[in-house]
Scaffold this active site. Structure first.
Site, PDB file in Angstrom:
ATOM      1  N   HIS A   1      -9.700   0.992  -0.821  1.00  7.26           N
ATOM      2  CA  HIS A   1      -9.608   1.635   0.486  1.00  7.26           C
ATOM      3  C   HIS A   1     -10.995   1.548   1.115  1.00  7.26           C
ATOM      4  CE1 HIS A   1      -5.861   3.190  -1.000  1.00  7.26           C
ATOM      5  NE2 HIS A   1      -5.680   4.037  -0.004  1.00  7.26           N
TER       6      HIS A   1
ATOM      7  N   HIS B   1       0.869  -1.195   0.000  1.00  8.36           N
ATOM      8  CA  HIS B   1       0.000   0.000   0.000  1.00  8.36           C
ATOM      9  C   HIS B   1       0.895   1.231   0.000  1.00  8.36           C
ATOM     10  CE1 HIS B   1      -3.740   2.082   2.036  1.00  8.36           C
ATOM     11  NE2 HIS B   1      -3.114   2.899   1.195  1.00  8.36           N
TER      12      HIS B   1
ATOM     13  N   GLU C   1     -11.092   3.330   6.504  1.00  2.00           N
ATOM     14  CA  GLU C   1     -10.025   4.218   6.984  1.00  2.00           C
ATOM     15  C   GLU C   1     -10.742   5.297   7.806  1.00  2.00           C
ATOM     16  OE1 GLU C   1      -8.112   6.464   3.853  1.00  2.00           O
ATOM     17  OE2 GLU C   1      -6.485   7.168   5.170  1.00  2.00           O
TER      18      GLU C   1
ATOM     19  N   ASP D   1       1.776   3.994   2.771  1.00  5.74           N
ATOM     20  CA  ASP D   1       0.699   4.841   2.223  1.00  5.74           C
ATOM     21  C   ASP D   1       1.256   6.009   1.402  1.00  5.74           C
ATOM     22  OD1 ASP D   1      -1.956   5.335   1.704  1.00  5.74           O
ATOM     23  OD2 ASP D   1      -2.447   6.139   3.668  1.00  5.74           O
ATOM     24  N   ASP D   2       1.606   7.110   2.068  1.00  4.38           N
ATOM     25  CA  ASP D   2       2.147   8.293   1.378  1.00  4.38           C
ATOM     26  C   ASP D   2       3.368   8.763   2.167  1.00  4.38           C
ATOM     27  OD1 ASP D   2      -0.149   8.916  -0.636  1.00  4.38           O
ATOM     28  OD2 ASP D   2      -1.145   8.563   1.279  1.00  4.38           O
TER      29      ASP D   2
ATOM     30  N   HIS E   1       1.064   4.857  -2.404  1.00  4.29           N
ATOM     31  CA  HIS E   1       0.626   5.677  -3.545  1.00  4.29           C
ATOM     32  C   HIS E   1       1.886   6.344  -4.079  1.00  4.29           C
ATOM     33  CE1 HIS E   1      -3.654   5.415  -2.267  1.00  4.29           C
ATOM     34  NE2 HIS E   1      -3.082   5.245  -1.096  1.00  4.29           N
TER      35      HIS E   1
END
Ligand code: HPA
Ligand code: ZN
Length: 340
Positions: free
Chosen positions: A201, A18, A204, A282-283, A20
């Site tokens: 997703h 996961h 969350e 994630d980011d 991005h």
């Protein structure tokens, strides 16, 4: 000297499921690309941009994340961004990664989807030669309409052939509240018919009902985040029984205030109930760390044990979209390294 627990984790071979790719864009590279492309930014300096990374929820992050991605115009930009992530992943012991990208963020600005994928692919092919196996997952932006997602899917169809070795699935990201998985049933049905892998997703910021929708209407193979599943004991049991994995991102959840304290994160409780939890970044450019920093945050706050970390890493391989042969090789690599 025997390594510390942190060093043991850092050196372990692991999969990341996961991430991005637009969320790996560091402020320094944002400014470099803005200058290269003549794109005006609303921030006067790298420091001013970084100072704006004080998020209050998912939407407050997404607003800045889309602004950051506005500097990506040419194939080389997508290459540079992905090459930088490849370096970070290799440094963190990642041997397999499954990367999300958001084509609509770019096509909306007139960047062809072919440009996006060609740049990412060039960096991933180089990474592959250096020992980083990788897949690519096309995500639909859920704040846009399903018709927009369907048009994006149609435009991407030739790429699923050209890049069949890399581009293996579709996902669903962006603003969760008010955009349930059911909104995207038709486009996911088309992707499923084609045999693509499916993720979304869910849970969350959104409620457990969104996780049920992702499972029952979209028929996803994995749930991204899913941390709010803990609110529904029957759902937790179902996730544990079916081994549908959750790609959990602890630092993201803290920064976006899904939990106000890492000590309240549900990751350990879900793991203890037998859910196939994995740890991911994630980011990472926005949330304060790449995948190893996420493992360490969980260890420090939640009392995640040596055996737990082995299980989390093993889960990351078992939940990966790889062949049984590839999986066996990854597990052998892990077991040669980690004796719980
Ligand atoms: N949630 C939803 N959409 C996203 C995220 C996230 O954490 N990161 C990038 N797009
Ligand atoms: Zn995400």
């Amino acid at each position: 000297m025997t390594p510390t627990f942190a060093e043991k984790i850092a050196g372990a071979p692991k999969a990341e499921l996961h991430i991005h790719i637009e969320g790996s864009l560091e402020p320094e590279l944002i400014f470099k690309l803005a200058e290269r492309n003549g794109v005006a930014l609303a921030y006067s300096s790298i420091e001013a941009l970084r100072a704006a990374y004080a998020f209050t929820d998912l939407q407050s992050f997404l607003d800045i994340y889309y602004a950051g991605a506005s500097v990506l115009l040419n194939e080389d930009d997508f290459y540079d961004m992905t090459a930088a992530y490849v370096e970070r992943a290799l440094a963190d012991g990642v041997v397999h990664t499954e990367i999300f990208f958001d084509p609509q963020t770019h096509t909306e600005r007139g960047v062809p989807i072919e440009t996006v994928v060609a740049g990412i692919e060039r960096a991933l092919a180089e990474g592959e030669r250096r020992g980083l196996s990788s897949k690519l997952i096309l995500c639909f932006l859920r704040h846009l309409s399903e018709d927009d997602a369907l048009a994006t899917y149609s435009a991407a169809l030739p790429l699923f052939d050209t890049y069949a070795h890399r581009l293996i699935g579709v996902g669903l990201d962006s603003s969760e509240r008010g955009h349930p998985p059911s909104k995207f049933e038709r486009v996911f049905a088309q992707a499923r018919e084609r045999g693509l892998k499916l993720v979304a997703h869910a849970g969350e910021e959104g409620p457990p009902s969104y996780i049920y929708e992702a499972l029952d209407l979209l028929l996803v193979d994995r749930i991204d985040h899913g941390v709010r599943s803990i609110e529904d004991p029957a759902l937790v049991t179902r996730l544990a029984d079916t081994r549908v994995a959750l790609t959990v991102c602890p630092l993201s959840n803290l920064k976006l205030r899904v939990f106000d304290d890492m000590k309240r994160h549900t990751l350990k409780a879900l793991l203890d109930r037998g859910v196939a939890v994995t740890i991911n970044s994630d980011d990472p450019a926005y949330f304060g760390g790449y995948v190893n920093a996420n493992y360490l945050a969980a260890v420090e706050a939640l009392g995640v044990t040596d055996r737990d970390v082995y299980t989390l890493i093993r889960n990351s391989f078992e939940a990966a979209f790889v062949t049984p042969r590839e999986l066996d090789a990854f597990i052998a690599k892990l077991d040669a390294y980690w004796k719980p």
